[in-house]
Write a protein that holds these residues in place. Sequence first.
Motif, short mmCIF file in Angstrom:
data_model
loop_
_atom_site.label_atom_id
_atom_site.label_comp_id
_atom_site.label_asym_id
_atom_site.label_seq_id
_atom_site.Cartn_x
_atom_site.Cartn_y
_atom_site.Cartn_z
N ASN A 10 0.82 -1.21 0.00
CA ASN A 10 0.00 0.00 0.00
C ASN A 10 0.86 1.26 0.00
OD1 ASN A 10 -2.62 -1.07 -0.10
ND2 ASN A 10 -2.58 -1.55 2.07
N ALA A 54 -5.18 2.60 -4.03
CA ALA A 54 -5.40 2.22 -5.43
C ALA A 54 -6.53 3.04 -6.04
CB ALA A 54 -5.72 0.73 -5.51
N GLN A 65 1.06 1.10 -6.06
CA GLN A 65 -0.33 1.03 -6.53
C GLN A 65 -0.51 1.77 -7.86
OE1 GLN A 65 -2.89 -0.80 -5.25
NE2 GLN A 65 -1.41 -1.66 -3.82
#
Length: 347
Positions: free
Chosen positions: A213, A241, A218
């Motif tokens: 993350n 994302a 992403q």
Amino acid sequence: MRSLSLCILLVLLVRPAVAFEVDHWPDGAFTGQPTRLSWSAPAPLARPLTLCALYPHLRDAYWLSVNQGMVEEAKRLGARLRIHEAGGYGALAEQRKQLQQCVDEGSDAILLGAVSYDGLANAIKQTPLPVFGLVNDLAPGLAIAQVGVPWYQMGWRIGHWLAERHPADSAPVTVALFPGPDARGGTSFIESGFIDAIRGSAIRLVTTARGDNSREIQRTLVQQTLAHHPDLDYLVGGAIAAEVAVNELAQHHADHPKVLSIYFSHGVQRALLRGKILAANSDQMREQGRLAVAQALCLLRQPDASETRCPRVMGPPILTLSAPLSAPEHSLSDGDFRPVYRVGLTP
């Protein structure tokens, strides 16, 4: 003066207890249907206790919001709080060390936002301190209590929202899923829930892109997916994302694919407001931070308390939204809040 002091004392004595609306799983795991409770949090401490909280990281809005909730509740209850971050979901060895660090620092309990569901099992079993699960689920028997939500439900609820729009007898649509770090946090549960929810609908999952993350990772995953699937109908991912997908589409002046977010952030809130994200879950992460501190202090003071007095497995209700939150203070940190690593302790 004496009458004034008496009035102040009476006000303190009749001050209403803080109550949380929670989902409670009485069987000791995030399975089955929970019971909705109004739980009265413990009263402020007469003697300070020290909590050591371990986070995977503090580099996104999710954990920052958890952080503010914990800080608020520690101050309200008069607890000392010390926080360490591992550096990411790949930092399993670092989090093992930090479990021992909590012991060495003289903590009374550990609140563990684990980087792995079961990878810390031996380290947890070796610690002499009580361990409370924080946000991320732990394998059975590793924590004496947990605050969180079922990440399976986070995946299922956003999948169900989409499946209702595209039932089996409607035109087929395609979706790409960005659940987060590979085999870390709640990723596997999110995937299972989402796949179960869209089964039997007109939705076809064309790819699942897993990665840490971080915004850079992403963004790369989103860019690669959009290049390989130019006709994609939906992109469903974690908050980071979803945010980078909205930015990518804006740069290319595109309105396709449509974006949904599995969990919440300040960027997701803004995108819902602008109509750039169709739907999102919030597991009320700031409230989870408050609950985690309150639960730990409740059980440290009353280890044998009933489930009604000190629920062992609980969390705030999951919200599934198609519009921005009108009152985000249970989900999001304040705009000017910055990470806090110490409460009631010298730096």
